[in-house]
Design a protein around this motif. Structure first.
Motif, PDB file in Angstrom:
ATOM      1  N   UNK A  45       1.224  -0.786   0.084  1.00 19.91           N
ATOM      2  CA  UNK A  45      -0.228  -0.115   0.275  1.00 19.91           C
ATOM      3  C   UNK A  45       0.776   1.191  -0.290  1.00 19.91           C
ATOM      4  N   UNK A  46       1.864   1.048   0.024  1.00 27.12           N
ATOM      5  CA  UNK A  46       3.134   2.143   0.194  1.00 27.12           C
ATOM      6  C   UNK A  46       3.751   3.336  -0.928  1.00 27.12           C
ATOM      7  N   UNK A  47       3.288   4.319  -1.436  1.00 27.62           N
ATOM      8  CA  UNK A  47       3.448   5.062  -2.749  1.00 27.62           C
ATOM      9  C   UNK A  47       5.344   5.262  -3.006  1.00 27.62           C
ATOM     10  N   UNK A  48       6.042   4.250  -4.044  1.00 28.57           N
ATOM     11  CA  UNK A  48       7.075   4.667  -4.213  1.00 28.57           C
ATOM     12  C   UNK A  48       7.235   5.358  -5.305  1.00 28.57           C
ATOM     13  N   UNK A  49       8.179   5.504  -4.921  1.00 25.86           N
ATOM     14  CA  UNK A  49       9.217   6.759  -6.994  1.00 25.86           C
ATOM     15  C   UNK A  49      10.174   5.759  -7.380  1.00 25.86           C
ATOM     16  N   UNK A  50      10.534   6.022  -8.330  1.00 26.96           N
ATOM     17  CA  UNK A  50      11.901   4.902  -8.485  1.00 26.96           C
ATOM     18  C   UNK A  50      12.119   5.488 -10.669  1.00 26.96           C
ATOM     19  N   UNK A  51      13.489   4.606 -10.513  1.00 28.00           N
ATOM     20  CA  UNK A  51      13.838   4.549 -12.164  1.00 28.00           C
ATOM     21  C   UNK A  51      13.513   3.246 -12.759  1.00 28.00           C
ATOM     22  N   UNK A  52      13.741   3.261 -13.972  1.00 32.96           N
ATOM     23  CA  UNK A  52      12.976   1.880 -14.668  1.00 32.96           C
ATOM     24  C   UNK A  52      14.726   1.893 -14.685  1.00 32.96           C
ATOM     25  N   UNK A  53      15.123   0.118 -14.490  1.00 35.36           N
ATOM     26  CA  UNK A  53      16.605  -0.200 -14.851  1.00 35.36           C
ATOM     27  C   UNK A  53      16.247  -1.218 -15.278  1.00 35.36           C
ATOM     28  N   UNK A 106       0.489  -4.924 -13.950  1.00 34.69           N
ATOM     29  CA  UNK A 106      -0.002  -4.219 -13.636  1.00 34.69           C
ATOM     30  C   UNK A 106       0.702  -2.688 -14.114  1.00 34.69           C
ATOM     31  N   UNK A 107       0.510  -2.629 -15.224  1.00 31.58           N
ATOM     32  CA  UNK A 107       1.816  -1.434 -15.736  1.00 31.58           C
ATOM     33  C   UNK A 107      -0.414   0.177 -15.855  1.00 31.58           C
ATOM     34  N   UNK A 108      -1.424  -1.036 -15.600  1.00 30.11           N
ATOM     35  CA  UNK A 108      -2.048   0.408 -16.216  1.00 30.11           C
ATOM     36  C   UNK A 108      -3.691  -0.698 -16.424  1.00 30.11           C
ATOM     37  N   UNK A 147       4.445   3.468  -8.317  1.00 31.64           N
ATOM     38  CA  UNK A 147       3.540   3.032  -8.035  1.00 31.64           C
ATOM     39  C   UNK A 147       3.334   2.248  -6.670  1.00 31.64           C
ATOM     40  N   UNK A 148       2.153   1.691  -6.454  1.00 32.40           N
ATOM     41  CA  UNK A 148       1.677   1.044  -5.142  1.00 32.40           C
ATOM     42  C   UNK A 148       2.815  -0.356  -4.744  1.00 32.40           C
ATOM     43  N   UNK A 205      -1.548  -0.105 -11.785  1.00 26.72           N
ATOM     44  CA  UNK A 205      -3.025   0.026 -11.874  1.00 26.72           C
ATOM     45  C   UNK A 205      -3.109  -0.267  -9.975  1.00 26.72           C
ATOM     46  N   UNK A 206      -3.070  -0.228  -8.664  1.00 24.57           N
ATOM     47  CA  UNK A 206      -3.531  -0.421  -7.686  1.00 24.57           C
ATOM     48  C   UNK A 206      -2.633   1.200  -7.446  1.00 24.57           C
ATOM     49  N   UNK A 207      -2.180   2.285  -7.522  1.00 24.02           N
ATOM     50  CA  UNK A 207      -1.653   3.285  -7.434  1.00 24.02           C
ATOM     51  C   UNK A 207      -2.759   4.445  -8.374  1.00 24.02           C
ATOM     52  N   UNK A 208      -3.739   3.881  -9.432  1.00 23.54           N
ATOM     53  CA  UNK A 208      -4.394   5.114  -9.384  1.00 23.54           C
ATOM     54  C   UNK A 208      -5.615   4.521  -9.426  1.00 23.54           C
TER      55      UNK A 208
END
Length: 575
Positions: free
Chosen positions: A464-472, A495-497, A516-517, A533-536
């Protein structure tokens, strides 16, 4: 050819013998006769002999002396002399001891030739084609051809000079003074007689004495008495023998046992070591496994060193048993022939006559000391000795290396090759993960110096935590996103959209920032599941909830006023 003597070198007879001889010669002697006489006086240059005639005769002293000047008679000795005659003017009797001996020698030569007997003589010199033999004291000189000197052809005739022995007469001519003799014929006769006697007792298992005749690379031929036997080098001693000359020499008298006898071919195989106890019979009792013993290095090979524990008993120190820590490429790096060493018995195989020895076992096992001094969980320091594809070797002590596997270098970094983090010679600290003394292996870990960050991931990245990251990386099944150094999460393609996406690469590329979440966390497998998707949906719910809260606070709207189609529209994810 001489009258009997009381002691070597002196001729004598009793009073009765002389009386008998004197009576026989009382008549007037005739020239050319050999008469008995008594030595009555010995002067500086002559010996006076009484032959019982009108007067005494003087004989030169040299005729009664050896070549070395030793006098062979004394006063009162009875000797045979040759009567040459009487001087008409002085009446002096002329006698000769030498001619008497020569005459006696010729009679003996003739008798030996007719009866196939032998004569005694001494080899006095070397002549063309052979040797010269003196038959009798200052007697007849005979010729001994070189081919008749010995049974086997003799290359060095000089070694026979001075030897006395018996000789067969091959031919003679008294008028010319020629005599040809053979020593070989006598030896062959004696050998035939000896052979007949030897064959009577020759059988397998019998112990005989013999003389070493000659030596070869593979053994020695021993004369048993008229017949030769082969003593093979492997049957000379229970100990290792490099060459037969190390054990026996020509002329040695040996006690040997008959191992095999072939009467038809007259071949005899002999053994010398079989007479002595086999040291292997009781080796297991005298050298039990684990015992420490001393021995001498006998030989070195590529695979180890042979150590003599006692004569006839050797053990092998394999190259792998020479050092706990050093990789010994050849035994000569550690040992040398003739060196005395202390070793430990590792194994005794009586059936195959093998003893395994260890050199390193007499020293403390450094691997065992590492286990004691650096137990599992302790920290150690050392220098990087070498780097491989699968890890880093760290030297803890001389010859003692520990391995840090590539998987134990870092908790979170994906290390393709250890050289990305360390170089040869770097001093590093590590944790002991395991010690296998038997296999001489130590497992180390560097990442274990710090706490595994994944132990904190469930708390910091709860579902349930909202996180931010970089695509590797972008794959067909999803997108990997780095949340922090070494911590990645996977956004599955589903889960991308909120809409169906077949190609993630069409929406994302490496380096894109995404939000993402967290949907799930598995610290054991080191996996984090993420979902856009879950974050949205979460964001939409939060927006609706916030709007409704504002409307309720103004008293203008309640959830009951909403139509069903409005609620359905609210739950749809945004494009």
């Amino acid at each position: 050819m001489s009258v009997s003597s009381e002691r070597p070198g002196h001729e004598a007879a009793s009073e009765e013998d002389f009386a008998t001889l004197f009576e026989q010669s009382i008549q007037s002697p005739r020239p050319g006769e050999v008469l008995p006489g008594r030595v009555v006086r010995i002067d500086r240059d002559s010996v006076t002999v009484d032959i019982g005639y009108k007067c005494e005769g003087a004989i030169p002293l040299r005729e009664f002396s050896t070549r070395d000047g030793e006098l062979l008679v004394q006063v009162n000795d009875v000797v045979e002399v040759y009567f040459e005659g009487t001087d008409s003017e002085s009446g002096e009797v002329r006698l000769s001891r030498q001619r008497a001996q020569q005459l006696s020698a010729w009679r003996e030569i003739e008798r030996a030739y007719e009866t196939q007997g032998t004569v005694e003589g001494e080899i006095v010199g070397k002549v063309k084609g052979g040797l010269q033999v003196d038959i009798g004291v200052q007697g007849v000189k005979a010729f001994l051809p070189g081919s008749h000197t010995d049974i086997r052809p003799a290359r060095n005739l000089d070694r026979y000079i001075g030897q006395r022995g018996r000789f067969a007469i091959l031919k003679f001519n008294r008028s010319r003074g020629n005599v040809v003799v053979s020593r070989r014929a006598v030896l062959e006769r004696e050998r035939t007689q000896l052979k007949e006697e030897t064959l009577k007792v020759l059988e397998e298992g019998v112990i005989l004495e013999g003389t070493v005749k000659n030596i070869t690379d593979y053994g020695a031929f021993v004369d048993l008495g008229g017949i030769d036997g082969l003593l093979h080098v492997t049957d000379m001693s229970w100990a290792r023998v490099g060459h037969p000359s190390e054990v026996v020499h020509v002329g040695d008298r040996l006690k040997v046992v008959v191992l095999k006898y072939d009467p038809e071919r007259e071949r005899v195989s002999l053994g010398m070591k079989q007479i002595m106890p086999d040291p292997w019979a009781s080796a297991a009792e005298r050298y039990p496994v684990g015992a420490r013993v001393r021995g001498k290095v006998q030989s070195l090979t590529d695979y180890g060193a042979f150590v003599e524990l006692e004569p006839g008993l050797e053990g092998l120190v394999h190259v792998s048993e020479m050092s706990w820590t050093k990789r010994v490429t050849h035994p000569s790096k550690v040992l040398e022939v003739g060196q005395e060493v202390e070793v430990q018995v590792l194994d005794v195989d009586i059936a195959n006559r093998r003893i395994s020895l260890g050199l390193k076992q007499v020293e403390p096992n450094p691997w065992e000391m590492v286990r004691i001094n650096h137990p599992v969980g302790s920290r150690v320091r050392g220098k990087v000795k070498s780097i491989t594809d699968f890890g880093v070797f760290i030297e803890l002590a001389e010859g003692i290396d520990g391995l840090v596997h590539v998987s134990d270098l870092h908790w979170t970094k994906k290390v393709k090759h250890p050289s990305e983090l360390y170089q040869k010679g770097d001093e590093v600290e590590a944790v002991v993960l395991g010690i296998d003394v038997a296999s001489e292996r130590i497992s180390l870990g560097i990442k274990q110096l710090t706490q595994d960050p994944w132990t904190q991931v469930p708390r910091r990245y709860a579902p349930g935590t909202k996180v931010r990251g970089v695509v590797t990386s972008v794959t067909d099944f999803g997108v990997f996103v780095e949340l922090e150094e070494g911590i990645e999460g996977l956004i599955h393609v589903s889960q991308l959209s909120t809409e169906r996406i077949d190609r993630p690469a069409a929406l994302y590329k490496v380096g894109d920032e995404v939000e993402a979440e967290v949907t799930q966390v598995d610290p054991r497998e080191k996996r984090i599941g993420l979902s856009i998707k879950a974050l949205r949906r979460t964001e939409e719910r939060e927006e609706v909830d916030a709007w409704m809260k504002r409307e309720q606070e103004g008293g203008r709207f309640s959830l009951a006023d909403m139509l069903p189609e409005d609620l359905e529209q609210r739950d749809k994810p945004k494009a």
